[in-house]
Design a protein around this motif. Structure first.
Motif, PDB file in Angstrom:
ATOM      1  N   TRP A 131       0.562  -1.063   0.111  1.00 14.01           N
ATOM      2  CA  TRP A 131      -0.047   0.176   0.307  1.00 14.01           C
ATOM      3  C   TRP A 131       1.001   1.259   0.270  1.00 14.01           C
ATOM      4  O   TRP A 131       0.438   2.275  -0.487  1.00 14.01           O
ATOM      5  N   THR A 134       1.357   1.462  -3.424  1.00 10.19           N
ATOM      6  CA  THR A 134       0.533   1.849  -4.217  1.00 10.19           C
ATOM      7  C   THR A 134       0.206   3.593  -3.715  1.00 10.19           C
ATOM      8  O   THR A 134      -0.509   4.096  -5.333  1.00 10.19           O
ATOM      9  N   LEU A 291       3.517  -2.629 -10.104  1.00 12.16           N
ATOM     10  CA  LEU A 291       2.695  -2.035  -9.988  1.00 12.16           C
ATOM     11  C   LEU A 291       2.191  -1.291 -10.322  1.00 12.16           C
ATOM     12  O   LEU A 291       0.827  -0.843 -11.280  1.00 12.16           O
ATOM     13  N   SER A 295      -0.340  -2.697 -13.580  1.00 11.18           N
ATOM     14  CA  SER A 295      -2.059  -2.594 -13.093  1.00 11.18           C
ATOM     15  C   SER A 295      -3.037  -1.690 -14.517  1.00 11.18           C
ATOM     16  O   SER A 295      -3.636  -1.815 -14.619  1.00 11.18           O
ATOM     17  N   VAL A 324      -5.377   0.864 -10.243  1.00 10.45           N
ATOM     18  CA  VAL A 324      -4.417   0.208  -9.701  1.00 10.45           C
ATOM     19  C   VAL A 324      -5.090  -0.271  -8.419  1.00 10.45           C
ATOM     20  O   VAL A 324      -4.369  -1.035  -7.880  1.00 10.45           O
ATOM     21  N   ALA A 328      -3.826  -3.490  -6.562  1.00 12.93           N
ATOM     22  CA  ALA A 328      -3.552  -4.022  -5.184  1.00 12.93           C
ATOM     23  C   ALA A 328      -4.237  -4.836  -4.080  1.00 12.93           C
ATOM     24  O   ALA A 328      -3.477  -5.190  -3.548  1.00 12.93           O
TER      25      ALA A 328
END
Length: 438
Positions: A131, A134, A291, A295, A324, A328
């Motif tokens: 996170w 993220t 990511l 994503s 995204v 996550a």
């Protein structure tokens, strides 16, 4: 609002660095598994016979079709929706393995500072890594690129400092012995080649953000030309120096701080701390950059109507925020699954997707000869086939030795085949529920 072009060449070089490498971490495992000589040989041969052909082919495709979604769009243009979906599906399957490893890597290096880290605390730390990355991603590709430059430079400098400090203490040939005594050749080669390949795969990952790169058709091939030597030298220089200054038999998985301490003499303790920090920085940055790339697959699938339209929305920065967040959440769930022994499956799944991309270039060259960008491999169709054959022959060899190794490679290989086959059922379901794009 559409995505915005905000990444330049330098930022893309370091996004690629973290899409592919992130530093020499895990090479200590390669040395331990197969021996120093074979490990060094693999890390020289793989970029020549695997990465270079891939970089050339990906560079031409990225220059030819510089669109958001990258490899998904290339395969779609060449083969249609079904194979494009399979390409995206396979990417997601190997990303589940891939992304589960980086929070574990973060904890591995955190334990250098806090050896008694409880399992519950490690799980919380893993979620913090996910996170934290993220949060950076939600601020847009530009911020991911800027963070990648800073952290990438830190890791490169840290390992080159260890290499320089190790040179005065070199007392042995770094490639001796060639192979680890007592290892089974097939098992050792299957694992060793898979680790080496894993350290060099991912040159197409950042293509999914081509819609967010300035002058993407020129920038992507240019960044590849810088990133491949950076990754290769970033492995070989620290390994050669530290292998010459230490006993490779003492090397352990996640042991780079201890290696730095043993190799660098009086500077060892300080450099060990630096490398421990670099290990955590690398794990976070790997997750952060990947990511960004992964994503965009649910984002482009949603824009094509294969996933809910909520995932195709972008915010004021042009960031596909919902895609995204969805990625996550999925990775937060899968980080609980023990994927550490599935490296062969990861490599095989990536290779299945790569075969579709190589095929896309051959088809597009034949069917649309006028479709070309600023970079084109200076060979004809036969030359492209020869370039594509090199990585595919390596893949065939990995599959062969993996299936011979029933204890380790066979379950991972069958798992990879099963995951890829599930894409057919997933496409059928997506087609049934598909919302036609407007």
């Amino acid at each position: 609002m559409k995505v915005q072009r905000s990444l330049g060449t330098l930022a893309l070089v370091f996004v690629m660095y973290f899409n592919t490498s992130g530093g020499p971490f895990t090479t200590e495992t390669l040395v331990r598994e197969v021996g120093p000589g074979l490990a060094l040989l693999l890390l020289v041969l793989v970029p020549l016979f695997w990465s270079l052909p891939e970089v050339l082919i990906i560079g031409e495709l990225a220059s030819m079709l510089p669109e958001e979604g990258g490899y998904y769009r290339w395969v779609q243009r060449a083969f249609g929706n079904f194979w494009a979906f399979q390409n995206g599906w396979t990417t997601w399957m190997y990303s589940l393995v891939d992304m589960a490893l980086y929070p574990l890597l973060f904890n591995q290096y955190l334990k250098y500072f806090f050896p008694q880290l409880a399992p519950g605390t490690q799980w919380i730390v893993s979620l913090a890594v996910i996170w934290g990355a993220t949060a950076i991603n939600l601020r847009g590709a530009f911020n991911v690129g800027r963070a990648s430059i800073i952290t990438g430079a830190f890791i490169v400098i840290a390992f080159f400092a260890v290499a320089l400090a190790s040179v005065p203490h070199a007392s042995r040939l770094p490639w001796v012995p060639f192979a680890a005594p007592g290892t089974q050749p097939a098992s050792s080669l299957a694992v060793g080649l898979s680790i080496a390949l894993w350290n060099y795969i991912g040159w197409d990952n950042a293509s999914t953000i081509e819609g967010e790169i300035r002058d993407a058709g020129r920038t992507y091939p240019r960044a590849l030309a810088f990133a491949l030597p950076l990754v290769t030298v970033g492995y070989l220089v620290p390994l050669l120096a530290t292998l010459a200054a230490t006993d490779w038999r003492t090397w352990t998985e996640g042991g780079w701080p201890q290696i730095a301490a043993a190799a660098a003499g009086p500077l060892g303790p300080a450099l060990a701390v630096l490398i421990g920090l670099a290990g955590m920085v690398s794990a976070l940055s790997l997750f952060n950059a990947l990511l960004l790339a992964y994503s965009r697959i649910p984002y482009v699938l949603a824009t094509d109507g294969f996933l809910p339209p909520l995932l195709s929305r972008t915010d004021a920065r042009g960031t596909p925020k919902n895609a995204v967040l969805a990625a996550a959440v999925v990775y937060s769930i899968f980080v609980l699954v023990p994927f550490g022994q599935l490296l062969i499956a990861d490599v095989l799944l990536y290779s299945f997707a790569l075969m579709l991309e190589f095929g896309a270039l051959l088809v597009l060259r034949r069917r649309e000869p006028e479709l070309r960008g600023s970079f084109r491999i200076p060979v004809g169709r036969t030359g492209v086939i020869a370039l594509a054959a090199l990585p595919l022959l390596i893949l065939a060899f990995v599959i062969y030795v993996s299936f011979r190794d029933g204890e380790y490679g066979l379950p991972a290989s069958l798992g990879a085949l099963g995951a890829a086959a599930m894409g057919v059922a997933a496409y059928w379901l997506a087609q049934r529920l598909r919302r036609r794009p407007s």
